[in-house]
Design a protein around this motif. Sequence first.
Motif, PDB file in Angstrom:
ATOM      1  N   TYR A  36       0.853  -1.174   0.000  1.00 44.32           N
ATOM      2  CA  TYR A  36       0.000   0.000   0.000  1.00 44.32           C
ATOM      3  C   TYR A  36       0.897   1.235   0.000  1.00 44.32           C
ATOM      4  O   TYR A  36       2.026   1.208   0.480  1.00 44.32           O
ATOM      5  N   GLN A  38       0.872   5.540   0.977  1.00 44.89           N
ATOM      6  CA  GLN A  38       0.172   6.622   1.665  1.00 44.89           C
ATOM      7  C   GLN A  38       0.833   7.943   1.318  1.00 44.89           C
ATOM      8  O   GLN A  38       2.008   8.159   1.618  1.00 44.89           O
ATOM      9  N   ASN A  41      -1.248  13.198   4.433  1.00 41.57           N
ATOM     10  CA  ASN A  41      -2.608  13.543   4.844  1.00 41.57           C
ATOM     11  C   ASN A  41      -3.684  12.785   4.058  1.00 41.57           C
ATOM     12  O   ASN A  41      -4.793  13.301   3.861  1.00 41.57           O
ATOM     13  N   ARG A  42      -3.358  11.606   3.610  1.00 44.48           N
ATOM     14  CA  ARG A  42      -4.319  10.775   2.886  1.00 44.48           C
ATOM     15  C   ARG A  42      -4.393   9.383   3.511  1.00 44.48           C
ATOM     16  O   ARG A  42      -3.524   8.969   4.283  1.00 44.48           O
ATOM     17  N   GLY A  43      -5.419   8.659   3.147  1.00 44.08           N
ATOM     18  CA  GLY A  43      -5.513   7.266   3.553  1.00 44.08           C
ATOM     19  C   GLY A  43      -4.609   6.393   2.699  1.00 44.08           C
ATOM     20  O   GLY A  43      -4.054   6.833   1.699  1.00 44.08           O
ATOM     21  N   LEU A  44      -4.442   5.141   3.112  1.00 41.44           N
ATOM     22  CA  LEU A  44      -3.622   4.213   2.345  1.00 41.44           C
ATOM     23  C   LEU A  44      -4.344   3.797   1.065  1.00 41.44           C
ATOM     24  O   LEU A  44      -5.567   3.644   1.060  1.00 41.44           O
ATOM     25  N   LEU A  88       4.891   7.276   1.640  1.00 41.95           N
ATOM     26  CA  LEU A  88       5.146   6.245   2.649  1.00 41.95           C
ATOM     27  C   LEU A  88       4.576   4.928   2.132  1.00 41.95           C
ATOM     28  O   LEU A  88       3.410   4.883   1.728  1.00 41.95           O
ATOM     29  N   PHE A  90       3.812   0.801   2.635  1.00 41.46           N
ATOM     30  CA  PHE A  90       3.585  -0.222   3.638  1.00 41.46           C
ATOM     31  C   PHE A  90       3.460  -1.586   2.977  1.00 41.46           C
ATOM     32  O   PHE A  90       2.691  -1.756   2.023  1.00 41.46           O
ATOM     33  N   ALA A 106       6.066  -1.465   9.405  1.00 40.60           N
ATOM     34  CA  ALA A 106       6.238  -0.136   9.999  1.00 40.60           C
ATOM     35  C   ALA A 106       6.253   0.978   8.965  1.00 40.60           C
ATOM     36  O   ALA A 106       6.116   2.147   9.319  1.00 40.60           O
TER      37      ALA A 106
END
Lengths: 114, 111
Positions: A36, A38, A41-44, A88, A90, A106
Amino acid sequence: AQSVAQPEDQVNVAEGNPLTVKCTYSVSGNPYLFWYVQYPNRGLQFLLKYITGDNLVKGSYGFEAEFNKSQTSFHLKKPSALVSDSALYFCAVRDDTGGFKTIFGAGTRLFVKA
Amino acid sequence: DSGVTQTPKHLITATGQRVTLRCSPRSGDLSVYWYQQSLDQGLQFLIQYYNGEERAKGNILERFSAQQFPDLHSELNLSSLELGDSALYFCASRGDTGELFFGEGSRLTVL
């Protein structure tokens, strides 16, 4: 319990160069693995998944991931990085013990420099 | 747009207070997942509901509770708030092939 590890907090790459974001997993049984992304300031957002089949999985925005059973790895790759890929990332694994939950690593922050 | 709706987007409150976060899953999805994202602990799974029933529980504090209603929306209740509860709270629903679709999150600040 299922788990994933992302050994790098941050990855820096120059625009146009290939990028790799690393992930290793620990599962009992067949792994269901995900990546995923990100943005600030957003969702994954879902990028790609491996359930079974080909070890090279293609996903959104030109990303792909290579599943390696012997090394228990699921590294995210892209042949040519863009500045807009900075975000970011994940890695995640589905854990079916006691319900269908998804466990996240993480996270690795990717910086792509122009 | 993932199709998952979360409200409120931002919330500022004081220690000891109680707040409720709301989530509507994607149309047709029966499951709802709640996650907490803080700077020092990454993305922590809290709880999962499927068609109104609790299915999995993660690192959810006793001060926190959740439920999923017959119309499939879910609420996460956080009580006796502490400074350390300040975080982004995400809701997600699960698609048919296992991937999660996340809302934009609710940012909680406890002062």
